[in-house]
Design a protein around this motif. Structure first.
Motif, short mmCIF file in Angstrom:
data_model
loop_
_atom_site.label_atom_id
_atom_site.label_comp_id
_atom_site.label_asym_id
_atom_site.label_seq_id
_atom_site.Cartn_x
_atom_site.Cartn_y
_atom_site.Cartn_z
N HIS A 222 34.79 -19.00 17.88
CA HIS A 222 34.51 -16.84 18.41
C HIS A 222 33.43 -16.24 17.13
O HIS A 222 33.10 -15.48 17.61
N ILE B 296 33.07 -24.34 21.46
CA ILE B 296 33.89 -23.74 21.59
C ILE B 296 35.64 -25.03 21.74
O ILE B 296 35.09 -25.51 22.54
N HIS C 54 37.60 -25.22 23.43
CA HIS C 54 38.29 -25.91 24.52
C HIS C 54 37.52 -27.03 24.41
O HIS C 54 37.69 -28.06 25.04
N ASP D 258 45.26 -20.31 21.00
CA ASP D 258 44.27 -19.69 21.96
C ASP D 258 44.84 -19.95 23.60
O ASP D 258 45.43 -21.01 24.03
N HIS E 99 43.75 -19.39 26.38
CA HIS E 99 42.51 -20.93 27.22
C HIS E 99 42.90 -22.24 26.99
O HIS E 99 42.47 -23.10 27.62
N SER F 151 29.74 -20.33 27.77
CA SER F 151 31.85 -20.25 27.00
C SER F 151 32.53 -21.42 27.53
O SER F 151 31.86 -22.35 28.31
N CYS F 152 33.65 -21.00 27.12
CA CYS F 152 34.87 -22.23 27.46
C CYS F 152 35.03 -22.48 28.54
O CYS F 152 35.30 -24.02 29.19
N CYS G 265 31.59 -18.33 20.88
CA CYS G 265 32.46 -17.99 21.99
C CYS G 265 31.42 -16.63 21.91
O CYS G 265 31.48 -16.49 22.79
N CYS H 237 30.97 -13.81 24.43
CA CYS H 237 32.38 -13.83 25.77
C CYS H 237 33.00 -12.38 24.80
O CYS H 237 34.39 -11.66 24.83
N ILE H 238 33.07 -12.15 23.28
CA ILE H 238 33.75 -11.76 22.11
C ILE H 238 33.02 -9.84 22.13
O ILE H 238 33.38 -9.40 21.00
N ASN I 283 35.20 -15.65 31.48
CA ASN I 283 36.89 -15.87 32.04
C ASN I 283 37.09 -14.47 32.20
O ASN I 283 38.17 -13.88 33.01
N ARG J 282 34.74 -5.08 26.32
CA ARG J 282 34.61 -7.03 25.62
C ARG J 282 33.56 -7.27 25.41
O ARG J 282 33.82 -8.09 24.37
FE1 F3S Z 1 36.08 -18.28 23.53
FE2 F3S Z 1 35.61 -16.33 25.23
FE3 F3S Z 1 36.84 -18.73 25.96
S1 F3S Z 1 36.51 -15.84 22.51
S2 F3S Z 1 37.90 -19.94 23.81
S3 F3S Z 1 34.64 -18.38 24.93
S4 F3S Z 1 37.23 -16.96 26.89
#
Ligand code: F3S
Length: 652
Positions: free
Chosen positions: A65, A99, A101, A119, A121, A296-297, A357, A360-361, A378, A384
């Protein structure tokens, strides 16, 4: 009676209860995973449990992350995580390796096994036939200690896929279609099992995109059966021996069946700022796009990025648009690089990110103010991305890349018509690799290779706050919130805040700051109080800090119309009472009201009471409901799960 895939796996792992929907069951956990933002607390809790070694078949710690080591705090956290993994016998995946996942899917996920992860996901490897569930960090610590995981037996829903995806429609569109139909609450209390001839046609990366996005439906998990495609994919990761056959019995009974005809699907987007705000791409055609991110994941596998690379071959990213590719794993990056695709994309104007990640955050690649960003992620919850007034659309890599080429949202089918020579990329496996697929686990340190001797804690690593019993009688309604409050609202995950994830005293200063930045101080001044919220309170990530920090600030209870599953479990785990109220009561309560719980809550929790009367401003009364299993009541009465487990150990 025949069994579903879910029932077969649960049967093999059941240690308590019966597989009746709504009843609490205890299951054995084979594998656990944790990541950096939740992991430090997991290991501090594991340490507090006085256990010597991980008891599950496998535990893996990822750093994904917050991989950019801005200052010593993140680096300290990563070093602490490496030392904890080494000390207690877990695999450690270094920052930059990818990541959780994606890397877990590549290296460890196995059909028929159970996986519990801190997590939300975590269900991603359901596409490989693994029954994977997201949970709070404390649940992971307890599972690593050999304890069962308790969950309400979900209803098993059959998503029956027929037909075949037409050109330019993708697995992402399958998931977005379901989100549009069912909403972000549509999967609560359910496991989605994907079956039918359409499911068999999907590749493993396509299946895992769908199971990844099951989390946005609120589902406990999502799963596919296994077949030759699963076997082949495992073989390419040198793990063929882990294949097991999994399919539902012909007479398996499902709570519900949802039919999806893949032939009918078209390219879709989730418009700002909810994953279920779904519409055909064509509805937004012509919207200017300043930023595009593929990765991303959800869509960070080699096979997700390859279509973008193929579409960009011999073309350029529009001058008014930035395109970033952030692969989900170092293995994916490496395969793209070895095959020359990275160079193709760079030549087209793509900016490459490490496998993280990040964006994504809101950590890196924050969009410009008042601009549109198209992402293959996602979640597009407001703020965010790192800026409050963001405008993030979720889509497939194909739709994202089409926008990068034109600088505006465009249906890739229209773009293909216009350009004449743009072919739908399809999904080819990397031909250069054959079996082995370019597997790279060089950044994973196995327990046998551990390099630390004991836990290494820097100055930013604090203690786990412990509470002894509950003393709940109500208090001021410190905040009244709307529907769908996410864990991002409760504890934002942006870089400036996330670096305090191992320091609860400091982190709690940011609690609910995105809703009201005076909240934390008011809670401290009032010596605690209660929260009021609408539907689906605590949706989103599994972040237990979203319960831990309110507990630290003295929040005793949350009155909400409904709660998201993982967050509700986290509230129990940290001794906060989740009380359900009806819509009329919600409307009547105002922020600042004094809510006195008239009944004796500790006594009622112990005796199995489900209804509690509360009095508002000494004027009117309402009834709130506590929906809790016997075990959850014991946990509440102990002041939280850590105290409960310790008491059990101390009591023999
Ligand atoms: Fe990371 Fe975003 Fe997936 S924070 S685990 S890429 S939902």
């Amino acid at each position: 009676m025949g069994k579903t895939i879910t029932e077969k796996i649960l049967d093999d792992h059941l240690v308590e209860g019966e597989l009746t929907p709504g009843e609490e069951i205890g299951i054995d956990i084979d594998q656990v995973l944790t990541q950096d933002t939740t992991g430090t607390m997991v290991w501090l809790q594991f340490e507090a449990l006085d256990l010597d070694e991980v008891q599950t078949e496998l535990a893996a710690q990822y750093c994904d992350h917050q991989t950019y080591q801005f200052d010593f705090k993140n680096t300290d956290d990563h070093r602490f995580l490496r030392s904890a993994a080494g000390t207690y016998g877990a695999y450690f995946s270094r920052p930059g390796n990818g990541i959780c996942h994606q890397v877990h899917k590549e290296n460890f996920a196995a059909p028929g096994k159970t996986l519990l992860g801190s997590d939300s996901h975590t269900p991603t490897p359901g596409g490989l036939g693994q029954l994977a569930i997201g949970a709070g960090g404390l649940d992971i610590a307890v599972a690593m200690g050999g304890g069962p995981y308790y969950v309400e037996m979900p209803e098993v829903v059959n998503v029956h896929l027929t037909g075949e995806l037409p050109e330019w429609a993708t697995a992402k569109d399958v998931a977005l279609h379901l989100l549009g139909e069912l909403t972000v609450k549509g999967g609560v209390g359910k496991i989605f099992e994907y079956t039918g001839p359409g499911a068999e046609k999907l590749t493993i990366p396509e299946r895992t995109t769908i199971t990844n996005l099951g989390t946005e439906l609120g589902a406990t998990s999502s799963i596919f059966g296994t077949d030759e495609k699963t076997k082949d994919w495992l073989a390419r990761q040198d793990r063929e021996e882990e294949f097991v056959e999994l399919s539902p019995d012909e007479d398996a009974e499902y709570a519900e069946t949802i039919e999806v005809d893949l032939d009918e699907l078209e390219p879709l987007v989730a418009a700002p700022s909810m994953p279920d705000n779904v519409a055909p791409v064509s509805e937004y055609e012509g919207t200017d796009v300043e930023q595009v991110i593929v990765g991303s994941c959800t869509n960070g596998a080699y096979e997700d990025i390859l279509p973008a690379a193929k579409m960009l071959e011999g073309r350029e990213v529009a001058k008014q648009t930035e395109m970033i590719v952030a692969p989900g794993s170092k293995q994916a990056s490496e395969m793209l690089a070895r095959e020359g695709w990275t160079a193709e994309m760079m030549a087209a104007g793509v900016n490459f990110s490490e496998a993280t990640c990040g964006a994504c955050i809101g950590i890196g690649h924050v969009p410009a103010s008042d601009s549109v960003s198209l992402r293959t992620f996602n979640r597009n919850f407001e703020g965010r991305s790192g800026i409050e007034d963001d405008s993030v659309f979720l889509c497939s890599p194909e739709v994202a890349t089409a926008a990068a080429i034109t600088g505006e949202i465009v249906d890739p089918r229209d773009l293909a018509d216009e350009l004449g020579d743009l072919e739908a990329p399809g999904l080819e496996m990397g031909t250069k690799y054959g079996p082995g697929m370019g597997k790279d686990d060089s950044d994973i340190i196995s327990p046998d290779e551990a390099i630390d001797d004991g836990l290494v804690k820097g100055p930013n690593i604090g203690d786990v706050p412990l509470k002894d019993g509950i003393d709940v009688d109500g208090g001021e309604a410190l905040l009244k919130m709307e529907d769908n409050i996410t864990t991002d609202h409760i504890i934002p995950a942006t870089a400036d805040i996330l670096k305090f994830r191992s320091n609860i005293e400091k982190l709690s200063e940011f609690t609910l700051s995105r809703v009201d930045d005076t909240f934390a101080q008011r809670a401290l001044d009032a010596d605690g109080g209660v929260l009021v919220a609408g539907e689906n309170y605590g949706q989103g990530s599994s972040r237990e800090h979203a319960a831990l920090c309110p507990m630290y600030l003295g929040i005793e209870a949350v009155f909400a119309q409904s709660f998201a599953r993982i967050h509700k479990a986290n509230l129990f785990n940290f001794g906060i009472v989740p009380l359900a109220i009806d819509a009329e009561t919600y409307e009547k309560i105002d922020q600042g009201d004094d809510i006195e719980i008239v009944d004796d809550v500790p006594a009622g929790v112990n005796s199995g009471e489900t209804e509690f009367t509360a009095r508002v401003n000494d004027d009117w009364e309402f009834t709130a409901e506590l929906d809790a299993s016997e075990r959850e009541r014991e946990i509440l009465a102990s002041g939280g799960k850590l105290s409960w487990v310790k008491q059990q150990h101390d009591g023999g």
